[in-house]
Design a protein around this motif. Structure first.
Motif, PDB file in Angstrom:
ATOM      1  N   GLU A  23      -0.946  11.621   3.146  1.00  0.00           N
ATOM      2  CA  GLU A  23      -1.493  11.423   4.492  1.00  0.00           C
ATOM      3  C   GLU A  23      -1.646   9.928   4.787  1.00  0.00           C
ATOM      4  N   TYR A  24      -2.144   9.212   3.807  1.00  0.00           N
ATOM      5  CA  TYR A  24      -2.319   7.764   3.935  1.00  0.00           C
ATOM      6  C   TYR A  24      -0.969   7.079   4.157  1.00  0.00           C
ATOM      7  N   LYS A  50       0.795  -1.220   0.000  1.00  0.00           N
ATOM      8  CA  LYS A  50       0.000   0.000   0.000  1.00  0.00           C
ATOM      9  C   LYS A  50       0.834   1.280   0.000  1.00  0.00           C
ATOM     10  N   VAL A  51       2.076   1.209   0.439  1.00  0.00           N
ATOM     11  CA  VAL A  51       2.898   2.415   0.527  1.00  0.00           C
ATOM     12  C   VAL A  51       3.380   2.865  -0.854  1.00  0.00           C
ATOM     13  N   GLN A  52       3.303   1.991  -1.827  1.00  0.00           N
ATOM     14  CA  GLN A  52       3.728   2.341  -3.181  1.00  0.00           C
ATOM     15  C   GLN A  52       2.748   3.345  -3.788  1.00  0.00           C
ATOM     16  N   TYR A  53       3.299   4.248  -4.564  1.00  0.00           N
ATOM     17  CA  TYR A  53       2.445   5.215  -5.252  1.00  0.00           C
ATOM     18  C   TYR A  53       1.642   4.502  -6.331  1.00  0.00           C
ATOM     19  N   SER A  54       0.394   4.918  -6.498  1.00  0.00           N
ATOM     20  CA  SER A  54      -0.428   4.360  -7.565  1.00  0.00           C
ATOM     21  C   SER A  54       0.061   4.908  -8.902  1.00  0.00           C
ATOM     22  N   GLN A  55      -0.306   4.224  -9.979  1.00  0.00           N
ATOM     23  CA  GLN A  55       0.143   4.603 -11.310  1.00  0.00           C
ATOM     24  C   GLN A  55      -0.289   6.025 -11.678  1.00  0.00           C
ATOM     25  N   GLN A  88       0.800  18.847  -6.325  1.00  0.00           N
ATOM     26  CA  GLN A  88       0.239  19.316  -5.053  1.00  0.00           C
ATOM     27  C   GLN A  88      -1.282  19.233  -5.031  1.00  0.00           C
ATOM     28  N   GLY A  89      -1.851  18.308  -5.788  1.00  0.00           N
ATOM     29  CA  GLY A  89      -3.302  18.172  -5.849  1.00  0.00           C
ATOM     30  C   GLY A  89      -3.891  17.523  -4.607  1.00  0.00           C
ATOM     31  N   GLU A  90      -5.207  17.526  -4.565  1.00  0.00           N
ATOM     32  CA  GLU A  90      -5.927  16.958  -3.425  1.00  0.00           C
ATOM     33  C   GLU A  90      -5.695  15.458  -3.311  1.00  0.00           C
ATOM     34  N   GLU A  91      -5.676  14.763  -4.446  1.00  0.00           N
ATOM     35  CA  GLU A  91      -5.459  13.310  -4.433  1.00  0.00           C
ATOM     36  C   GLU A  91      -4.061  12.967  -3.920  1.00  0.00           C
ATOM     37  N   GLU A  92      -3.071  13.732  -4.346  1.00  0.00           N
ATOM     38  CA  GLU A  92      -1.696  13.490  -3.907  1.00  0.00           C
ATOM     39  C   GLU A  92      -1.544  13.782  -2.416  1.00  0.00           C
TER      40      GLU A  92
END
Length: 130
Positions: free
Chosen positions: A92-93, A71-76, A83-87
């Motif tokens: 935080e996750y 889960k710690v890996q960045y998604s594709q 600096q977006g909301e998803e990032e």
């Protein structure tokens, strides 16, 4: 009651791991929150009793480490430099996962070290294949 709780945990543990490994955040986050609470409970219990106890408990920690590694890996579709909301939510996750990892390493440092050595060995082997 403790015996009953252990039996319930045995029944649902595989499903929890499977859900926690899901690529869908709405599926994976609740089981990881449970696992974080479980690890905190184990940490508190280990402090009181001077150790994590049974092999069964130690056997729960390694699969959690595997889930963390996944889960710690960045998604594709996630750009860590953006600096977006998803990032921001992803960062935080990842911080929450780091806290979970730290709690496990404090309780079972030998297990965490062995896990890290295996992970580094696996990554090194993958890099050698490239």
């Amino acid at each position: 009651q403790a015996g009953l709780a252990k039996e319930y945990l045995k029944v649902v543990w595989g499903a929890l791991l499977q859900c926690a490994s899901s690529a869908l955040p709405e599926v994976s986050h609740p089981p990881l929150e449970f696992m974080a609470a479980y690890v905190n409970w184990l940490k508190r219990k280990a402090r009181e009793e001077g150790g994590i106890g049974t092999e069964e408990v130690a056997g729960h920690l390694e699969p959690i480490l595997v889930v963390i590694r996944t889960k710690v890996q960045y998604s594709q579709d996630c750009d860590p430099d953006s600096q977006g909301e998803e990032e921001e939510a992803q960062e935080e996750y990842r911080r929450e996962l780091l806290i979970l990892f730290k709690n496990i390493t404090r309780m079972a440092p030998a297990l965490a070290l062995s896990f890290l050595q295996d992970t580094v060995g696996h990554v090194t082997a993958q890099l050698n294949l490239l």
